[in-house]
Design a protein around this motif. Structure first.
Motif, short mmCIF file in Angstrom:
data_model
loop_
_atom_site.label_atom_id
_atom_site.label_comp_id
_atom_site.label_asym_id
_atom_site.label_seq_id
_atom_site.Cartn_x
_atom_site.Cartn_y
_atom_site.Cartn_z
N UNK A 1 0.82 -1.21 0.00
CA UNK A 1 0.00 0.00 0.00
C UNK A 1 0.86 1.25 0.00
N UNK A 2 0.32 2.30 -0.60
CA UNK A 2 1.02 3.58 -0.61
C UNK A 2 1.00 4.18 0.78
N UNK A 3 2.09 4.80 1.14
CA UNK A 3 2.16 5.48 2.43
C UNK A 3 1.84 6.95 2.22
N UNK B 1 19.62 -6.47 -6.83
CA UNK B 1 20.93 -5.84 -6.71
C UNK B 1 21.36 -5.74 -5.25
N UNK B 2 20.43 -5.37 -4.38
CA UNK B 2 20.73 -5.28 -2.96
C UNK B 2 21.04 -6.69 -2.39
N UNK B 3 20.33 -7.69 -2.89
CA UNK B 3 20.61 -9.07 -2.47
C UNK B 3 22.01 -9.49 -2.92
N UNK B 4 22.42 -9.06 -4.11
CA UNK B 4 23.79 -9.35 -4.59
C UNK B 4 24.85 -8.74 -3.68
N UNK B 5 24.47 -7.67 -3.00
CA UNK B 5 25.40 -7.03 -2.07
C UNK B 5 25.39 -7.71 -0.69
N UNK B 6 24.54 -8.73 -0.54
CA UNK B 6 24.54 -9.52 0.69
C UNK B 6 23.47 -9.14 1.70
N UNK B 7 22.47 -8.36 1.30
CA UNK B 7 21.41 -7.95 2.23
C UNK B 7 20.13 -8.72 1.92
N UNK B 8 19.36 -9.00 2.97
CA UNK B 8 18.12 -9.76 2.81
C UNK B 8 17.03 -8.96 2.12
N UNK B 9 17.01 -7.65 2.34
CA UNK B 9 15.95 -6.82 1.76
C UNK B 9 16.38 -5.36 1.77
N UNK B 10 15.55 -4.53 1.16
CA UNK B 10 15.87 -3.10 1.06
C UNK B 10 15.91 -2.42 2.42
N UNK C 1 11.71 5.22 5.25
CA UNK C 1 10.85 5.61 4.12
C UNK C 1 11.57 5.48 2.78
N UNK C 2 12.89 5.52 2.77
CA UNK C 2 13.64 5.33 1.53
C UNK C 2 13.46 3.88 1.05
N UNK C 3 13.54 2.93 1.97
CA UNK C 3 13.33 1.51 1.61
C UNK C 3 11.92 1.32 1.06
N UNK C 4 10.94 1.97 1.68
CA UNK C 4 9.57 1.87 1.18
C UNK C 4 9.45 2.45 -0.22
N UNK D 1 8.98 2.17 -6.12
CA UNK D 1 9.32 2.86 -7.37
C UNK D 1 10.67 2.48 -7.95
N UNK D 2 11.46 1.67 -7.27
CA UNK D 2 12.81 1.37 -7.73
C UNK D 2 13.75 2.51 -7.38
N UNK D 3 14.92 2.52 -8.01
CA UNK D 3 15.92 3.55 -7.71
C UNK D 3 16.24 4.36 -8.96
N UNK D 4 16.75 5.55 -8.72
CA UNK D 4 17.12 6.44 -9.82
C UNK D 4 18.30 5.85 -10.58
N UNK D 5 18.50 6.34 -11.79
CA UNK D 5 19.62 5.85 -12.60
C UNK D 5 20.96 6.17 -11.93
#
Length: 128
Positions: free
Chosen positions: A2-4, A53-62, A74-77, A82-86
């Motif tokens: 859901x949107x915050x 990509x974050x999983x490739x860096x060894x993290x379970x989630x954003x 809120x950045x993880x949300x 929306x994904x990340x900027x280029x």
């Protein structure tokens, strides 16, 4: 997911924003327009690819990744939705490449010396 709702902007911050906008010159306006374009119109890395990509860096989630680098929840949300900027994509790809190069160097070192640098770096929390 859901949107915050966006948090309300307190009046004291609104005055600060107006003051800052009044201080900008023509060069700043161009940079502000470029920033808006980069974040609003330029293609973003999709959420699924961002999570991979974050999983490739060894993290379970954003959320875990953002916490590890000191970014608010809120950045993880937002990245989840929306994904990340280029620009951020390029930074994370560079970090991923450097991590892979380090792993390759360690493997090569250990194959020649059998010193166990991999275990040493893991004990220091520098590798997974």
């Amino acid at each position: 997911m859901p949107s915050l709702p966006l948090p309300p902007l307190p009046p004291e911050k609104m005055g600060n924003i107006v003051t800052q906008v009044m201080k900008v010159g023509p060069r700043d306006l161009r940079l502000i327009a470029q920033r808006l374009y980069d974040h609003a119109l330029e293609p973003r890395m999709p959420p699924g690819a961002t999570k991979a990509l974050v999983a490739d860096l060894g993290y379970r989630n954003l959320r875990e990744f953002c916490a590890a680098i000191g970014l608010p929840e809120h950045i993880a949300d937002r990245w989840s939705r929306f994904g990340i900027s280029s620009e951020m994509r390029q930074v994370l790809l560079l970090v991923t490449e450097q991590r892979l190069r380090m792993i390759e160097a360690i493997e090569e070192f250990e194959s020649m010396t059998h010193c166990g640098i991999d275990d040493f770096l893991k004990s220091r929390g520098l590798m997974d």
